[in-house]
Design a protein around this motif. Structure first.
Motif, mmCIF file in Angstrom:
data_model
loop_
_atom_site.group_PDB
_atom_site.id
_atom_site.type_symbol
_atom_site.label_atom_id
_atom_site.label_comp_id
_atom_site.label_asym_id
_atom_site.label_seq_id
_atom_site.Cartn_x
_atom_site.Cartn_y
_atom_site.Cartn_z
ATOM 1 N N LEU A 65 17.473 42.075 -0.018
ATOM 2 C CA LEU A 65 16.988 42.849 1.119
ATOM 3 C C LEU A 65 16.073 43.978 0.662
ATOM 4 C CD1 LEU A 65 20.001 41.710 1.916
ATOM 5 C CD2 LEU A 65 19.603 43.083 3.935
ATOM 6 N N SER A 66 16.425 44.596 -0.480
ATOM 7 C CA SER A 66 15.570 45.646 -1.027
ATOM 8 C C SER A 66 14.219 45.080 -1.437
ATOM 9 C CB SER A 66 16.257 46.302 -2.231
ATOM 10 O OG SER A 66 17.499 46.868 -1.856
ATOM 11 N N SER A 67 14.230 43.876 -1.998
ATOM 12 C CA SER A 67 12.967 43.225 -2.381
ATOM 13 C C SER A 67 12.131 42.912 -1.150
ATOM 14 C CB SER A 67 13.262 41.939 -3.156
ATOM 15 O OG SER A 67 13.954 42.215 -4.356
ATOM 16 N N LEU A 68 12.801 42.489 -0.091
ATOM 17 C CA LEU A 68 12.104 42.195 1.163
ATOM 18 C C LEU A 68 11.486 43.464 1.746
ATOM 19 C CD1 LEU A 68 11.510 39.987 3.292
ATOM 20 C CD2 LEU A 68 13.675 40.585 4.367
ATOM 21 N N LEU A 69 12.167 44.568 1.575
ATOM 22 C CA LEU A 69 11.663 45.844 2.086
ATOM 23 C C LEU A 69 10.415 46.281 1.322
ATOM 24 C CD1 LEU A 69 12.351 48.116 4.128
ATOM 25 C CD2 LEU A 69 13.627 49.231 2.287
ATOM 26 N N GLU A 70 10.410 46.041 0.012
ATOM 27 C CA GLU A 70 9.264 46.431 -0.817
ATOM 28 C C GLU A 70 8.056 45.532 -0.601
ATOM 29 O OE1 GLU A 70 10.650 46.483 -4.807
ATOM 30 O OE2 GLU A 70 12.132 48.064 -4.461
ATOM 31 N N ASP A 71 8.322 44.239 -0.380
ATOM 32 C CA ASP A 71 7.227 43.287 -0.171
ATOM 33 C C ASP A 71 7.478 42.564 1.155
ATOM 34 O OD1 ASP A 71 5.161 41.522 -0.268
ATOM 35 O OD2 ASP A 71 5.862 40.408 -2.020
ATOM 36 N N ALA A 72 7.011 43.161 2.242
ATOM 37 C CA ALA A 72 7.331 42.674 3.585
ATOM 38 C C ALA A 72 6.256 41.740 4.135
ATOM 39 C CB ALA A 72 7.531 43.854 4.524
ATOM 40 N N ARG A 73 5.507 41.066 3.232
ATOM 41 C CA ARG A 73 4.440 40.184 3.710
ATOM 42 C C ARG A 73 4.985 39.040 4.567
ATOM 43 N NH1 ARG A 73 1.421 38.786 -1.807
ATOM 44 N NH2 ARG A 73 3.605 38.856 -2.477
ATOM 45 N N ILE A 74 6.211 38.602 4.277
ATOM 46 C CA ILE A 74 6.787 37.492 5.042
ATOM 47 C C ILE A 74 6.955 37.866 6.514
ATOM 48 C CG2 ILE A 74 9.207 38.117 4.647
ATOM 49 C CD1 ILE A 74 9.771 35.102 4.361
ATOM 50 N N PHE A 75 7.158 39.149 6.799
ATOM 51 C CA PHE A 75 7.288 39.587 8.189
ATOM 52 C C PHE A 75 6.041 39.274 9.003
ATOM 53 C CE2 PHE A 75 10.554 43.092 7.039
ATOM 54 C CZ PHE A 75 11.572 42.151 7.088
ATOM 55 N N LYS A 76 4.885 39.298 8.344
ATOM 56 C CA LYS A 76 3.625 39.044 9.041
ATOM 57 C C LYS A 76 3.526 37.586 9.502
ATOM 58 C CE LYS A 76 1.100 42.622 6.496
ATOM 59 N NZ LYS A 76 -0.051 42.908 5.605
ATOM 60 N N GLU A 77 4.290 36.703 8.849
ATOM 61 C CA GLU A 77 4.250 35.281 9.179
ATOM 62 C C GLU A 77 5.240 34.920 10.288
ATOM 63 O OE1 GLU A 77 5.009 33.193 5.592
ATOM 64 O OE2 GLU A 77 3.426 34.213 4.455
ATOM 65 N N LEU A 78 6.145 35.833 10.606
ATOM 66 C CA LEU A 78 7.190 35.554 11.592
ATOM 67 C C LEU A 78 6.805 36.165 12.934
ATOM 68 C CD1 LEU A 78 10.315 36.278 9.373
ATOM 69 C CD2 LEU A 78 9.262 34.066 9.853
ATOM 70 N N LYS A 79 6.673 35.324 13.941
ATOM 71 C CA LYS A 79 6.260 35.800 15.257
ATOM 72 C C LYS A 79 7.436 36.238 16.123
ATOM 73 C CE LYS A 79 2.131 32.881 15.375
ATOM 74 N NZ LYS A 79 1.400 31.807 16.108
ATOM 75 N N GLY A 80 8.602 35.647 15.869
ATOM 76 C CA GLY A 80 9.761 35.965 16.687
ATOM 77 C C GLY A 80 10.622 37.044 16.065
ATOM 78 N N ASN A 81 11.811 37.222 16.616
ATOM 79 C CA ASN A 81 12.767 38.163 16.043
ATOM 80 C C ASN A 81 13.365 37.572 14.773
ATOM 81 O OD1 ASN A 81 12.483 40.179 18.087
ATOM 82 N ND2 ASN A 81 13.610 38.822 19.469
ATOM 83 N N ILE A 82 14.074 38.398 14.027
ATOM 84 C CA ILE A 82 14.462 38.013 12.668
ATOM 85 C C ILE A 82 15.961 38.179 12.471
ATOM 86 C CG2 ILE A 82 14.158 38.574 10.217
ATOM 87 C CD1 ILE A 82 11.327 39.655 11.093
ATOM 88 N N ALA A 83 16.557 37.194 11.810
ATOM 89 C CA ALA A 83 17.965 37.267 11.428
ATOM 90 C C ALA A 83 18.074 37.092 9.916
ATOM 91 C CB ALA A 83 18.776 36.186 12.134
ATOM 92 N N ILE A 84 18.909 37.908 9.288
ATOM 93 C CA ILE A 84 19.103 37.854 7.838
ATOM 94 C C ILE A 84 20.593 37.673 7.562
ATOM 95 C CG2 ILE A 84 18.844 39.084 5.659
ATOM 96 C CD1 ILE A 84 16.547 40.666 6.973
ATOM 97 N N PHE A 85 20.919 36.707 6.706
ATOM 98 C CA PHE A 85 22.313 36.408 6.376
ATOM 99 C C PHE A 85 22.483 36.469 4.856
ATOM 100 C CE2 PHE A 85 21.145 34.219 10.245
ATOM 101 C CZ PHE A 85 22.157 34.584 11.119
#
Length: 376
Positions: A65-85
């Motif tokens: 999750l920390s890595s996702l926070l630092e490199d959030a480029r994947i968020f730009k590809e997601l149009k809908g809401n997001i779930a993380i497990f």
């Protein structure tokens, strides 16, 4: 082979050992807002994990999750809401095409009510597109539409009927045999691709081919009336729009029938609304249908053996979870049905209702005593 949403999400629904972190992010189209939601969830999760994991273990658990926070480029590809497990062995990020509230949960299982609602409102479907020289199979939903596989037809299947009329009997029989063989191969191809899942199948394409295929189609969940008699890149949006309207209406009808079942069961006194009673029946596998709200969380713990529950005023620790969410997973594990709905959709506006199979345990005792007295 097609991997349905239900199959891919199955590990999430069944996981119930160890620490589980679930995060839902409300994607409003603002990257900074998404990162702020994620940072807040990481902070909350770290606080809940502090009593059970040392600093090194906690950092390792939260590292994806920390890595996702630092490199959030994947968020730009997601149009809908997001779930993380996230648990000790698993990390999954999903695009959720339904409304969710930003939230973070640490418990002994994943928080899945939004996932269940997604599955019940967004049923997948197949489109078998028949063209003059090929068949293509597409998998769609309310938000996606993609090619699964294609197969080519032999030339003999597509010869004009006027030419067929000029064939002698021997050639005609040979052509007919080849046509049957081709359609048999198409049925086999379709069967292999849908071995693990059978979404509703819609036909589309050239009129004569659709007619031939619909007569010999062996797929058990097919709508043989074609959506459209022409399939092309330009017709995809029309086909998707038509089918999505059909599937959305069916999901609404299913919910209405489900609610009607509860009204009927209430007349036979099989409906229960008491959380404690439902919990005990759930672990016994006696809940046939469960209705829970997605607008309220009731935090606490369930004894998996007895079904006894503790209710807490808020989420106390890393083992607390929404009891409604836990009960939904328990009922599913015993083969029951679960529907997630808003409170105004649930009869009498409560957070939970259940239809039980068989008499209540206390009723069984009473009946046994009465029968014993009669025998004596």
């Amino acid at each position: 082979m097609i991997a349905s949403i239900k199959m891919t999400l199955k590990p999430l629904l069944e996981s119930d050992q160890g620490i589980h972190l679930t995060i839902y992010l409300d994607n409003r189209g603002d990257l900074i807002d998404l990162k702020n939601q994620l940072q807040e969830s990481i902070t909350k999760a770290s606080e809940w994990l502090d009593p059970v994991l040392n600093t090194e273990e906690r950092e390792k658990f939260l590292e994806p999750l920390s890595s996702l926070l630092e490199d959030a480029r994947i968020f730009k590809e997601l149009k809908g809401n997001i779930a993380i497990f996230r648990n000790q062995e698993y990390f999954r990020l999903l695009n959720i095409p339904i409304r969710v509230k930003a939230a973070c949960y640490v418990a002994t299982s994943f928080h899945v009510k939004p996932i269940l609602k997604w599955m019940q409102t967004d049923k997948e479907f197949l489109v078998l597109a028949l063209e003059k020289n090929a068949a293509s199979l597409y998998l769609g939903s309310q938000s996606t539409f993609k090619l699964v596989d294609s197969m080519l037809f032999p030339d003999t299947l597509n010869e004009e009927s006027s030419y067929t009329d000029r064939l002698n009997l021997s050639d005609f029989n040979a052509r007919l045999a080849k046509e049957k063989e081709t359609i048999a191969w198409l049925n086999l191809w379709l069967s292999q691709l849908t071995r693990n899942t059978k979404p509703k199948l819609f036909l589309s394409g050239e009129k004569s081919l659709v007619a031939k295929m619909s007569r010999r189609l062996r797929y058990t969940n097919a709508i043989k009336t074609p959506v459209i008699h022409i399939f092309s890149e330009h017709s995809v949006s029309v086909i998707c729009s038509s089918i999505r309207k059909i599937m959305k209406a069916e999901a609404k009808d299913h919910l209405e029938r489900y609610l009607f079942d509860f009204r009927v069961a209430e007349e036979s006194r099989k409906v229960r609304k008491d959380l404690f009673e439902i919990s005990k029946a759930a672990v016994q596998g006696r809940v046939r249908k469960l209705l829970v709200t997605d607008e309220l969380n009731i935090f606490g713990k369930i004894d998996p053996k007895t079904g006894s529950i503790e209710i807490h005023p808020f989420d106390l620790d890393h083992e607390d979870d929404d009891l409604l969410d836990d009960l939904a997973q328990i009922v599913l594990s015993h083969g029951g049905e679960v529907i997630v709905a808003s409170r105004d959709e649930i009869p009498k506006g409560g957070p939970i209702l259940a239809i039980l199979d068989g008499p209540r345990p206390d009723a069984e005792k009473t009946l046994s005593t009465q029968n014993k007295g009669q025998v004596l």
